[in-house]
Motif scaffolding. Structure first.
Motif, PDB file in Angstrom:
ATOM      1  N   SER A 175       0.841  -1.197   0.000  1.00  0.00           N
ATOM      2  CA  SER A 175       0.000   0.000   0.000  1.00  0.00           C
ATOM      3  C   SER A 175       0.881   1.254   0.000  1.00  0.00           C
ATOM      4  N   PRO A 176       0.573   2.238  -0.839  1.00  0.00           N
ATOM      5  CA  PRO A 176       1.364   3.480  -0.827  1.00  0.00           C
ATOM      6  C   PRO A 176       1.313   4.142   0.546  1.00  0.00           C
ATOM      7  N   LEU A 177       2.467   4.476   1.073  1.00  0.00           N
ATOM      8  CA  LEU A 177       2.553   5.106   2.385  1.00  0.00           C
ATOM      9  C   LEU A 177       2.698   6.625   2.222  1.00  0.00           C
ATOM     10  N   PRO A 178       1.996   7.396   3.062  1.00  0.00           N
ATOM     11  CA  PRO A 178       2.193   8.852   3.022  1.00  0.00           C
ATOM     12  C   PRO A 178       3.655   9.183   3.321  1.00  0.00           C
ATOM     13  N   CYS A 179       4.185  10.146   2.593  1.00  0.00           N
ATOM     14  CA  CYS A 179       5.594  10.500   2.732  1.00  0.00           C
ATOM     15  C   CYS A 179       5.741  11.870   3.387  1.00  0.00           C
ATOM     16  N   TYR A 180       6.696  11.965   4.295  1.00  0.00           N
ATOM     17  CA  TYR A 180       7.054  13.230   4.940  1.00  0.00           C
ATOM     18  C   TYR A 180       8.533  13.500   4.684  1.00  0.00           C
ATOM     19  N   VAL A 181       8.848  14.773   4.489  1.00  0.00           N
ATOM     20  CA  VAL A 181      10.228  15.180   4.224  1.00  0.00           C
ATOM     21  C   VAL A 181      10.710  16.041   5.389  1.00  0.00           C
ATOM     22  N   VAL A 182      11.877  15.709   5.908  1.00  0.00           N
ATOM     23  CA  VAL A 182      12.437  16.475   7.023  1.00  0.00           C
ATOM     24  C   VAL A 182      12.671  17.915   6.584  1.00  0.00           C
ATOM     25  N   SER A 183      12.189  18.861   7.388  1.00  0.00           N
ATOM     26  CA  SER A 183      12.285  20.278   7.041  1.00  0.00           C
ATOM     27  C   SER A 183      13.592  20.873   7.572  1.00  0.00           C
ATOM     28  N   PRO A 184      14.193  21.793   6.814  1.00  0.00           N
ATOM     29  CA  PRO A 184      15.395  22.477   7.316  1.00  0.00           C
ATOM     30  C   PRO A 184      15.072  23.269   8.581  1.00  0.00           C
ATOM     31  N   VAL A 185      16.017  23.341   9.482  1.00  0.00           N
ATOM     32  CA  VAL A 185      15.842  24.105  10.722  1.00  0.00           C
ATOM     33  C   VAL A 185      16.961  25.136  10.836  1.00  0.00           C
ATOM     34  N   ARG A 186      16.749  26.118  11.677  1.00  0.00           N
ATOM     35  CA  ARG A 186      17.770  27.154  11.861  1.00  0.00           C
ATOM     36  C   ARG A 186      19.004  26.551  12.544  1.00  0.00           C
ATOM     37  N   PRO A 187      20.178  27.144  12.364  1.00  0.00           N
ATOM     38  CA  PRO A 187      21.398  26.631  12.992  1.00  0.00           C
ATOM     39  C   PRO A 187      21.238  26.505  14.507  1.00  0.00           C
ATOM     40  N   GLY A 188      21.665  25.372  15.033  1.00  0.00           N
ATOM     41  CA  GLY A 188      21.552  25.127  16.464  1.00  0.00           C
ATOM     42  C   GLY A 188      20.287  24.416  16.874  1.00  0.00           C
ATOM     43  N   ALA A 189      19.277  24.369  15.997  1.00  0.00           N
ATOM     44  CA  ALA A 189      18.020  23.686  16.313  1.00  0.00           C
ATOM     45  C   ALA A 189      18.126  22.211  15.939  1.00  0.00           C
ATOM     46  N   ALA A 190      17.179  21.421  16.448  1.00  0.00           N
ATOM     47  CA  ALA A 190      17.180  19.978  16.196  1.00  0.00           C
ATOM     48  C   ALA A 190      15.986  19.597  15.333  1.00  0.00           C
ATOM     49  N   VAL A 191      16.185  18.617  14.466  1.00  0.00           N
ATOM     50  CA  VAL A 191      15.079  18.121  13.641  1.00  0.00           C
ATOM     51  C   VAL A 191      14.325  17.005  14.350  1.00  0.00           C
ATOM     52  N   ILE A 192      14.860  16.527  15.488  1.00  0.00           N
ATOM     53  CA  ILE A 192      14.218  15.450  16.229  1.00  0.00           C
ATOM     54  C   ILE A 192      14.387  15.693  17.725  1.00  0.00           C
ATOM     55  N   THR A 193      13.304  15.485  18.468  1.00  0.00           N
ATOM     56  CA  THR A 193      13.351  15.564  19.930  1.00  0.00           C
ATOM     57  C   THR A 193      12.542  14.395  20.485  1.00  0.00           C
ATOM     58  N   GLU A 194      12.954  13.921  21.647  1.00  0.00           N
ATOM     59  CA  GLU A 194      12.208  12.841  22.270  1.00  0.00           C
ATOM     60  C   GLU A 194      10.920  13.403  22.838  1.00  0.00           C
ATOM     61  N   ALA A 195       9.808  12.736  22.556  1.00  0.00           N
ATOM     62  CA  ALA A 195       8.501  13.221  22.964  1.00  0.00           C
ATOM     63  C   ALA A 195       8.158  12.698  24.349  1.00  0.00           C
ATOM     64  N   THR A 196       7.510  13.550  25.136  1.00  0.00           N
ATOM     65  CA  THR A 196       7.028  13.128  26.449  1.00  0.00           C
ATOM     66  C   THR A 196       5.769  12.293  26.269  1.00  0.00           C
ATOM     67  N   PRO A 197       5.390  11.510  27.269  1.00  0.00           N
ATOM     68  CA  PRO A 197       4.173  10.717  27.127  1.00  0.00           C
ATOM     69  C   PRO A 197       2.928  11.567  26.832  1.00  0.00           C
ATOM     70  N   GLU A 198       2.879  12.787  27.399  1.00  0.00           N
ATOM     71  CA  GLU A 198       1.726  13.666  27.153  1.00  0.00           C
ATOM     72  C   GLU A 198       1.691  14.096  25.696  1.00  0.00           C
ATOM     73  N   THR A 199       2.878  14.469  25.153  1.00  0.00           N
ATOM     74  CA  THR A 199       2.952  14.894  23.749  1.00  0.00           C
ATOM     75  C   THR A 199       2.637  13.735  22.825  1.00  0.00           C
ATOM     76  N   ALA A 200       3.146  12.556  23.139  1.00  0.00           N
ATOM     77  CA  ALA A 200       2.944  11.402  22.271  1.00  0.00           C
ATOM     78  C   ALA A 200       1.480  10.988  22.222  1.00  0.00           C
ATOM     79  N   ALA A 201       0.749  11.257  23.281  1.00  0.00           N
ATOM     80  CA  ALA A 201      -0.657  10.840  23.326  1.00  0.00           C
ATOM     81  C   ALA A 201      -1.551  11.764  22.520  1.00  0.00           C
ATOM     82  N   GLN A 202      -1.059  12.969  22.165  1.00  0.00           N
ATOM     83  CA  GLN A 202      -1.881  13.919  21.437  1.00  0.00           C
ATOM     84  C   GLN A 202      -2.071  13.511  19.985  1.00  0.00           C
TER      85      GLN A 202
END
Length: 202
Positions: A175-202
């Motif tokens: 089945s075709p899967l929806p695709c997401y592309v990582v977006s550029p971020v400003r210098p010093g920022a992160a493209v990935i952060t660990e989510a808290t249980p509250e954030t993950a549940a949203q």
């Protein structure tokens, strides 16, 4: 007859001069009003542009939250030119979960997603935007043809490295899967952060 023409001509000239004076006075009276209106329009345009820029800066970048399922095996990361990595990600949403692909194209010195140590038991928030152009099946994304040292075909395999602690869930291979592309971020920022249980549940 000539006497009458001499009388009419000066009268016509006077009327023309009077009309020109009235037009000039009308134009002079309109000029300040037009300048005022133009100035107000320029101020309104400037305020609108400033508000639009401020609102766009306040808007957070698009993101998705979920768990890493697997990474599609590809060439090793290099310091020469662009690198490209693709992941299978289980996205959380208020409507449930779904499998999506995440594509990350980057230079070695730019923030990027991890290439090792993926753990399904942890939830993450990725800075990524939807891109329908790279929608594809997991079968096509991970298919690899293996050849021997003489260039002869040996086998076809699906090159996936599953995340640690990934349970035995059936993946939608065809089945075709929806695709997401990582977006550029400003210098010093992160493209990935660990989510808290509250954030993950949203």
């Amino acid at each position: 007859m000539s006497f009458l023409l001499q009388l009419i001509d000066p009268m016509s000239n006077r009327r023309e001069l009077a009309g020109m004076r009235e037009t000039t006075m009308a134009n002079k009276s309109l000029t300040p009003w037009m300048v005022t209106v133009s100035t107000l329009l320029l101020i309104l345009c400037a305020i609108t542009a400033i508000d639009s820029g401020a609102s766009s800066r306040k808007q957070p970048p698009p993101s998705l939250t979920g768990r890493f399922v697997a990474q599609v095996d590809g060439p090793p990361i290099t310091g020469f030119g662009l690198n490209q990595q693709t992941y299978i990600f289980q996205q959380f949403s208020p409507f449930g979960t779904q499998f999506v692909t995440v594509s990350d194209t980057f230079l070695i010195y730019q923030p990027h997603l991890p290439s090792i140590g993926l753990d399904y038991s942890k939830s993450y928030k990725l800075t990524a935007a939807r891109n329908e152009k790279c929608d594809d099946t997991l079968e096509n994304i991970s298919r690899r043809f293996v050849f021997d040292s003489h260039g002869r075909f040996v086998e076809m395999k699906y090159a996936l490295t599953y995340a640690k602690n990934y349970p035995s869930l059936t993946l939608p291979w065809q089945s075709p899967l929806p695709c997401y592309v990582v977006s550029p971020v400003r210098p010093g920022a992160a493209v990935i952060t660990e989510a808290t249980p509250e954030t993950a549940a949203q």
